[in-house]
Design an enzyme around this catalytic site. Sequence first.
Site, PDB file in Angstrom:
ATOM      1  N   HIS A  40      -5.833   2.804   1.156  1.00  0.00           N
ATOM      2  CA  HIS A  40      -5.049   3.932   1.678  1.00  0.00           C
ATOM      3  C   HIS A  40      -5.750   4.671   2.821  1.00  0.00           C
ATOM      4  O   HIS A  40      -5.158   4.962   3.852  1.00  0.00           O
ATOM      5  CB  HIS A  40      -4.753   4.948   0.572  1.00  0.00           C
ATOM      6  CG  HIS A  40      -4.187   4.339  -0.678  1.00  0.00           C
ATOM      7  ND1 HIS A  40      -3.231   3.364  -0.662  1.00  0.00           N
ATOM      8  CD2 HIS A  40      -4.436   4.584  -1.994  1.00  0.00           C
ATOM      9  CE1 HIS A  40      -2.904   3.035  -1.908  1.00  0.00           C
ATOM     10  NE2 HIS A  40      -3.643   3.762  -2.735  1.00  0.00           N
ATOM     11  N   ASP A  99       0.906  -1.146   0.000  1.00  0.00           N
ATOM     12  CA  ASP A  99       0.000   0.000   0.000  1.00  0.00           C
ATOM     13  C   ASP A  99       0.944   1.195   0.000  1.00  0.00           C
ATOM     14  O   ASP A  99       1.585   1.492   1.014  1.00  0.00           O
ATOM     15  CB  ASP A  99      -0.877   0.005   1.261  1.00  0.00           C
ATOM     16  CG  ASP A  99      -1.832   1.186   1.286  1.00  0.00           C
ATOM     17  OD1 ASP A  99      -1.409   2.292   0.915  1.00  0.00           O
ATOM     18  OD2 ASP A  99      -2.999   1.006   1.673  1.00  0.00           O
ATOM     19  N   HIS A 100       1.059   1.857  -1.144  1.00  0.00           N
ATOM     20  CA  HIS A 100       2.156   2.825  -1.258  1.00  0.00           C
ATOM     21  C   HIS A 100       1.993   4.013  -0.302  1.00  0.00           C
ATOM     22  O   HIS A 100       2.950   4.718  -0.024  1.00  0.00           O
ATOM     23  CB  HIS A 100       2.398   3.259  -2.704  1.00  0.00           C
ATOM     24  CG  HIS A 100       1.419   4.236  -3.241  1.00  0.00           C
ATOM     25  ND1 HIS A 100       0.195   3.866  -3.725  1.00  0.00           N
ATOM     26  CD2 HIS A 100       1.473   5.590  -3.392  1.00  0.00           C
ATOM     27  CE1 HIS A 100      -0.451   4.932  -4.145  1.00  0.00           C
ATOM     28  NE2 HIS A 100       0.299   6.006  -3.953  1.00  0.00           N
TER      29      HIS A 100
HETATM   30  N1  LIG Z   1       0.331   2.626 -12.439  1.00  0.00           N
HETATM   31  C1  LIG Z   1       0.206   3.069 -11.199  1.00  0.00           C
HETATM   32  O1  LIG Z   1       0.486   4.223 -10.849  1.00  0.00           O
HETATM   33  C2  LIG Z   1      -0.271   2.136 -10.139  1.00  0.00           C
HETATM   34  C3  LIG Z   1      -0.494   0.808 -10.406  1.00  0.00           C
HETATM   35  N2  LIG Z   1      -0.881  -0.039  -9.402  1.00  0.00           N
HETATM   36  C4  LIG Z   1      -1.083  -1.461  -9.671  1.00  0.00           C
HETATM   37  O2  LIG Z   1       0.069  -2.002 -10.309  1.00  0.00           O
HETATM   38  C5  LIG Z   1      -0.297  -3.024 -11.209  1.00  0.00           C
HETATM   39  C6  LIG Z   1       0.250  -2.696 -12.589  1.00  0.00           C
HETATM   40  O3  LIG Z   1      -0.311  -1.492 -13.037  1.00  0.00           O
HETATM   41  P1  LIG Z   1       0.257  -0.734 -14.314  1.00  0.00           P
HETATM   42  O4  LIG Z   1       1.731  -0.797 -14.378  1.00  0.00           O
HETATM   43  O5  LIG Z   1      -0.392   0.592 -14.309  1.00  0.00           O
HETATM   44  O6  LIG Z   1      -0.351  -1.606 -15.513  1.00  0.00           O
HETATM   45  P2  LIG Z   1       0.035  -1.542 -17.053  1.00  0.00           P
HETATM   46  O7  LIG Z   1      -1.193  -1.937 -17.804  1.00  0.00           O
HETATM   47  O8  LIG Z   1       0.724  -0.294 -17.425  1.00  0.00           O
HETATM   48  O9  LIG Z   1       1.113  -2.712 -17.208  1.00  0.00           O
HETATM   49  C7  LIG Z   1       0.765  -4.070 -17.266  1.00  0.00           C
HETATM   50  C8  LIG Z   1       2.018  -4.910 -17.465  1.00  0.00           C
HETATM   51  O10 LIG Z   1       1.666  -6.275 -17.489  1.00  0.00           O
HETATM   52  C9  LIG Z   1       2.221  -6.884 -18.674  1.00  0.00           C
HETATM   53  N3  LIG Z   1       1.313  -7.961 -19.070  1.00  0.00           N
HETATM   54  C10 LIG Z   1      -0.007  -7.871 -19.383  1.00  0.00           C
HETATM   55  N4  LIG Z   1      -0.505  -9.083 -19.652  1.00  0.00           N
HETATM   56  C11 LIG Z   1       0.518  -9.971 -19.514  1.00  0.00           C
HETATM   57  C12 LIG Z   1       0.641 -11.373 -19.641  1.00  0.00           C
HETATM   58  N5  LIG Z   1      -0.391 -12.148 -19.967  1.00  0.00           N
HETATM   59  N6  LIG Z   1       1.841 -11.935 -19.386  1.00  0.00           N
HETATM   60  C13 LIG Z   1       2.902 -11.175 -19.044  1.00  0.00           C
HETATM   61  N7  LIG Z   1       2.841  -9.850 -18.903  1.00  0.00           N
HETATM   62  C14 LIG Z   1       1.677  -9.252 -19.140  1.00  0.00           C
HETATM   63  C15 LIG Z   1       2.304  -5.738 -19.671  1.00  0.00           C
HETATM   64  O11 LIG Z   1       3.299  -5.920 -20.640  1.00  0.00           O
HETATM   65  P3  LIG Z   1       3.068  -6.605 -22.067  1.00  0.00           P
HETATM   66  O12 LIG Z   1       1.919  -5.909 -22.692  1.00  0.00           O
HETATM   67  O13 LIG Z   1       4.376  -6.401 -22.769  1.00  0.00           O
HETATM   68  O14 LIG Z   1       2.798  -8.019 -21.781  1.00  0.00           O
HETATM   69  C16 LIG Z   1       2.761  -4.617 -18.749  1.00  0.00           C
HETATM   70  O15 LIG Z   1       4.139  -4.742 -18.505  1.00  0.00           O
HETATM   71  C17 LIG Z   1      -1.818  -3.118 -11.118  1.00  0.00           C
HETATM   72  O16 LIG Z   1      -2.150  -4.080 -10.162  1.00  0.00           O
HETATM   73  C18 LIG Z   1      -2.237  -1.737 -10.614  1.00  0.00           C
HETATM   74  O17 LIG Z   1      -3.464  -1.781  -9.935  1.00  0.00           O
HETATM   75  C19 LIG Z   1      -1.026   0.414  -8.119  1.00  0.00           C
HETATM   76  C20 LIG Z   1      -0.835   1.731  -7.795  1.00  0.00           C
HETATM   77  C21 LIG Z   1      -0.467   2.710  -8.779  1.00  0.00           C
HETATM   78  O1  LIG Z   2      -3.441   3.731  -5.453  1.00  0.00           O
HETATM   79  C1  LIG Z   2      -3.747   4.718  -6.076  1.00  0.00           C
HETATM   80  O2  LIG Z   2      -3.201   5.885  -5.745  1.00  0.00           O
HETATM   81  C2  LIG Z   2      -3.166   6.959  -6.657  1.00  0.00           C
HETATM   82  C3  LIG Z   2      -2.902   8.213  -5.823  1.00  0.00           C
HETATM   83  O3  LIG Z   2      -1.647   8.066  -5.217  1.00  0.00           O
HETATM   84  P1  LIG Z   2      -0.802   9.357  -4.780  1.00  0.00           P
HETATM   85  O4  LIG Z   2       0.413   8.794  -4.172  1.00  0.00           O
HETATM   86  O5  LIG Z   2      -0.561  10.147  -6.038  1.00  0.00           O
HETATM   87  O6  LIG Z   2      -1.685  10.104  -3.844  1.00  0.00           O
HETATM   88  C4  LIG Z   2      -4.458   7.100  -7.423  1.00  0.00           C
HETATM   89  O7  LIG Z   2      -4.290   8.043  -8.452  1.00  0.00           O
HETATM   90  C5  LIG Z   2      -4.818   5.784  -8.041  1.00  0.00           C
HETATM   91  O8  LIG Z   2      -6.086   5.887  -8.671  1.00  0.00           O
HETATM   92  C6  LIG Z   2      -4.867   4.705  -7.016  1.00  0.00           C
HETATM   93  O9  LIG Z   2      -4.979   3.441  -7.660  1.00  0.00           O
END
Ligand SMILES: NC(=O)C1=CN([C@@H]2O[C@H](COP(=O)(O)OP(=O)(O)OC[C@H]3O[C@@H](n4cnc5c(N)ncnc54)[C@H](OP(=O)(O)O)[C@@H]3O)[C@@H](O)[C@H]2O)C=CC1
Ligand SMILES: O=C1O[C@H](COP(=O)(O)O)[C@@H](O)[C@H](O)[C@H]1O
Length: 498
Positions: free
Chosen positions: A241, A178-179
């Site tokens: 959070h 939980d960041h």
């Molecule tokens: N982005 C953010 O700021 C935050 C994200 N999270 C959590 O982090 C996690 C990731 O989010 P996010 O990075 O935004 O997601 P993205 O959609 O940007 O990235 C998904 C990743 O998974 C890979 N992927 C998808 N399907 C497959 C598969 N079948 N096999 C292997 N790799 C696969 C994709 O690469 P490729 O297409 O090359 O396979 C890509 O690297 C989620 O659980 C999200 O809820 C939590 C807090 C904040």
């Molecule tokens: O986990 C999440 O947090 C971000 C907000 O994080 P913050 O550190 O920028 O306050 C939120 O945008 C996102 O929807 C949620 O998945």
Amino acid sequence: MEQNMTTLIMIFGATGDLAKRKLFPSLYRLFERGRIANRFAVIGVARRPLSNDQFQQSVKDSVTSALGAKQNLDQFASHFYYQSHDVTDSNSYIALKKLADEIDTHNHLEGNRIFYLAMAPEFFGSIALHLKADGLTNVKGYKRLVIEKPFGHDLESAKELNEQIRTAFSEEEIYRIDHYLGKEMVRNIEVIRFANAIFEPLWNNRYISNIQITSSETLGVEERGRYYESSGALRDMLQNHMMQIVALLAMEPPISLTTKEIRLEKVRVFRSLRTIKGEAVNDYFVRGQYGEGEIDQKKVPKYRDEPMVNNESNTETFVAGKVMIDNFRWAGVPFYIRTGKRMETKSTKIVIQFKDIPMNLYYRPEKELSPNLLVIHIQPEEGITLHLNAKKAGSHLDAQEVKLSFSNTGTYAMNTPEGYEKLLFDCMRGDATNFTHWDEVAYSWAFVDEISKVWDQTKGDFPNYDAGTMGPKAADELLEKDGFFWWPINNLDVDNCR
Ligand SMILES: NC(=O)C1=CN([C@@H]2O[C@H](COP(=O)(O)OP(=O)(O)OC[C@H]3O[C@@H](n4cnc5c(N)ncnc54)[C@H](OP(=O)(O)O)[C@@H]3O)[C@@H](O)[C@H]2O)C=CC1
Ligand SMILES: O=C1O[C@H](COP(=O)(O)O)[C@@H](O)[C@H](O)[C@H]1O
């Protein structure tokens, strides 16, 4: 606690947004500060075909884009390897194990492994099962699973996921991230409370009238419409959070600062939450969805016009609620929480409002004395402000509000590290204190499920707030009916002292 930083980190979802924006820059900062020695390696896993060189270039690009031009980037990136792997394809794990074993032996990584699941949650359970079945967890060092949010969609799915990952990892080996628990000032809550004789005796229903926690964002759903449609603000922010912040503010002093004792106290808070169900939900909770509006003088569309969002969506982008903790310390003290997208400002703040003194000797009868407030600024500024009353200079005995401020950035003249950097470091050290235990997750889902049960069955009157505002009117009324109001977070700035 172990201090063994020698490790092989496998990041599943290494080409994704989280890896690029948070994980690679955080690892770089640990490297730059000498917190991870040269004996670490990272295997990035995702489907798209990339060579090691291409992957290393993308790691360097993400560090530069997050932190600016940096030194020793080639040396840092040389620790990164890439494996093109579809996590749904069982055969890929065999190749991954072979690569991991080779890198382990070659770099003397002592069989320590961290599996970081930074991809869509529907894959979490099956990845964990494969890691065990295909021998990737069969190591002579430690094995740890870092799991991103959301941890399930409700209590039932969270239980199912938990059972799947528990077949491969013990509770002690699971780091549910939980960041917010990595944020400097969230970590500071416990120190402010338990290291100050002036606060702890007042930290209860005799002296505190209410607590307000706001986490507002100016961003909309961006590219995450598909995920957000099935999540909404309640599951995306409040279940994790916001409820974690409530627990840190409300918990009893632990008998020691160990992971086990702190978690025990947090769980006791979750157990004391007043369950809000059925018709009562709409007395305690308010939901909102943004309409069109203006942010930073730019027009922004309504939620229903965002990409991958249903144009009749019933998903809430804002939630405000009154949380009651029915225990001896907190009986009768409302914890008001609110969070939302496309609000007026990006800010996370906690306002602790103390009760009024019994009688006002200092203001004229028509003027009220300001209540004492303790404001904890979590972001973007970091610090604490204590609002007091003091004599107005030059007046006879008139009082005026003054603010005592501590600004983290000002004091240390540096940017405090990103939450992810601290949490990654904690995981490498084997410190799970700032990760969520299954019991916390389960209680929190049980609380939230009662709210979503009601909201899923009734259509919200959406959109009900303009983008660029502080949410729907009903959120103000929630406090007004108790005789309170939301403290305007823009006027509480840590630097805004008289
Ligand atoms: N982005 C953010 O700021 C935050 C994200 N999270 C959590 O982090 C996690 C990731 O989010 P996010 O990075 O935004 O997601 P993205 O959609 O940007 O990235 C998904 C990743 O998974 C890979 N992927 C998808 N399907 C497959 C598969 N079948 N096999 C292997 N790799 C696969 C994709 O690469 P490729 O297409 O090359 O396979 C890509 O690297 C989620 O659980 C999200 O809820 C939590 C807090 C904040
Ligand atoms: O986990 C999440 O947090 C971000 C907000 O994080 P913050 O550190 O920028 O306050 C939120 O945008 C996102 O929807 C949620 O998945």
